[in-house]
Write an enzyme that holds these catalytic residues in place. Structure first.
Site, PDB file in Angstrom:
ATOM      1  N   TRP A 168       2.125   1.710  -3.428  1.00 47.31           N
ATOM      2  CA  TRP A 168       1.040   2.172  -4.306  1.00 47.31           C
ATOM      3  C   TRP A 168       0.982   3.697  -4.312  1.00 47.31           C
ATOM      4  CZ3 TRP A 168      -3.367   5.084  -3.309  1.00 47.31           C
ATOM      5  CH2 TRP A 168      -4.320   5.119  -4.315  1.00 47.31           C
ATOM      6  N   HIS A 169       1.312   4.320  -3.183  1.00 51.58           N
ATOM      7  CA  HIS A 169       1.274   5.781  -3.097  1.00 51.58           C
ATOM      8  C   HIS A 169       2.461   6.433  -3.804  1.00 51.58           C
ATOM      9  CE1 HIS A 169      -1.612   4.815   0.118  1.00 51.58           C
ATOM     10  NE2 HIS A 169      -2.087   6.017  -0.071  1.00 51.58           N
ATOM     11  N   GLY A 170       3.539   5.688  -3.983  1.00 51.95           N
ATOM     12  CA  GLY A 170       4.693   6.248  -4.681  1.00 51.95           C
ATOM     13  C   GLY A 170       5.966   5.485  -4.377  1.00 51.95           C
TER      14      GLY A 170
ATOM     15  N   SER B 140       0.832  -1.202   0.000  1.00 51.24           N
ATOM     16  CA  SER B 140       0.000   0.000   0.000  1.00 51.24           C
ATOM     17  C   SER B 140       0.870   1.257   0.000  1.00 51.24           C
ATOM     18  CB  SER B 140      -0.913   0.008   1.236  1.00 51.24           C
ATOM     19  OG  SER B 140      -1.661   1.197   1.308  1.00 51.24           O
TER      20      SER B 140
ATOM     21  N   PHE C 262      -1.826  10.392  -6.393  1.00 53.37           N
ATOM     22  CA  PHE C 262      -1.678   8.931  -6.391  1.00 53.37           C
ATOM     23  C   PHE C 262      -2.563   8.264  -7.426  1.00 53.37           C
ATOM     24  CE2 PHE C 262      -1.363  10.354  -1.823  1.00 53.37           C
ATOM     25  CZ  PHE C 262       0.002  10.569  -1.892  1.00 53.37           C
TER      26      PHE C 262
END
Length: 294
Positions: free
Chosen positions: A128-130, A125, A294
């Protein structure tokens, strides 16, 4: 739903953005207390920012006869880290649960595997944000706090059984303490999410814990955090409204529906109040939604 979404974004989140940008942009000159204030402000900023456009989308879809799933469910009323992540960004967490956690075995292959799978999905996770270490550490910390909650749960239950005095006061105190601890753990991880680099995040954490400086509690004027007196008072008033709305949602599950059932005068008083606060926030300006990154 749409009106309350615009209220959260324009009246609350946009004002809090000024506070957090000022503090985090000058973290090297801030005391631990000021950085703690900035982190608390960012927690409510990102909640209102993300929850606002979820509410706007849900309301817009409802007008078209489409029912979308809820994406937030009063996360700051959570009593554990596990509970918090069941309430925050529900759609994304449900996706990770169904397409990563369950295929990895979920909790079906033993306790150790359950802990490992939890760490994997939260680290994923973060990614997933960066692709940045700050997001990876944020995700990993969130997973570690969940695992710690699993491990310590039997200890907490055993300790609660030994407490001789129980009753309504104890239940309320225990519940409030759980909410507070959960929120503080969320703040500890959020420093990494907000910081521009891993070095900055570590420095901010150090300052919060080692350079708190109790004197700054008295010397720091809340009215000097970039907003000015009027906007700060409006922000406080708006946060009270947010708390009341979320508390009503927590107790009934449908605050918007409860408002809709009120008499015309009461209902329209709420609508006009929110509208006036939104119009009065036009001079603040609206920044881009945080999660658009995002």
């Amino acid at each position: 739903r749409m009106l309350f979404g615009y209220f959260m974004k324009l009246v609350i989140s946009s004002r809090l953005a000024i506070v957090t940008d000022l503090i985090y942009g000058n973290y090297g000159e801030c005391t631990g207390y000021q950085l703690l204030l900035g982190t608390i402000a960012y927690a409510f900023q990102i909640y209102c920012d993300f929850s606002s456009y979820s509410a706007i989308a849900i309301g817009a879809a409802e007008i078209l006869g489409i029912t979308l799933t809820e994406n937030f469910r009063q996360p700051f009323f959570a009593v554990s880290c596990q509970d918090l992540w069941k309430r925050w960004h529900i759609s994304l967490n449900a996706w990770f649960r169904d397409y990563l956690y369950f295929p990895l075995g979920g909790s079906r292959k033993g306790t150790i595997r359950k802990y490992f799978n939890t760490l994997v999905i939260f680290t994923a996770s973060g990614l997933w944000h960066g692709a940045a270490w700050t997001y990876v550490v944020w995700g990993l910390l969130s997973g570690i706090f969940q695992v710690m909650g699993y491990i310590l749960k039997p200890v907490r239950l055993a300790a609660a059984e030994r407490i001789p005095f129980k009753g309504n006061f104890y239940e309320k105190f225990s519940h409030s303490l759980s909410v507070l601890v959960t929120f503080l753990l969320f703040l500890a991880s959020l420093v990494f999410f907000k910081s521009a680099s891993l070095d900055a995040a570590i420095e901010i954490e150090k300052r919060i814990f080692l350079a708190f400086d109790p004197k700054s509690v008295l010397t720091t004027s809340l009215f000097s955090l970039g907003l000015g007196t009027l906007n700060f008072v409006i922000l406080l008033f708006a946060l009270v409204i947010l708390f009341a709305y979320d508390l009503l949602n927590e107790r009934t599950g449908d605050a918007a529906g409860i408002i809709l059932q009120q008499t015309g005068g009461r209902r329209w008083a709420v609508y006009y109040l929110l509208t006036l606060l939104i119009i009065g926030s036009a001079n603040i300006g609206a920044s881009q939604f945080i999660y658009f990154n995002f």
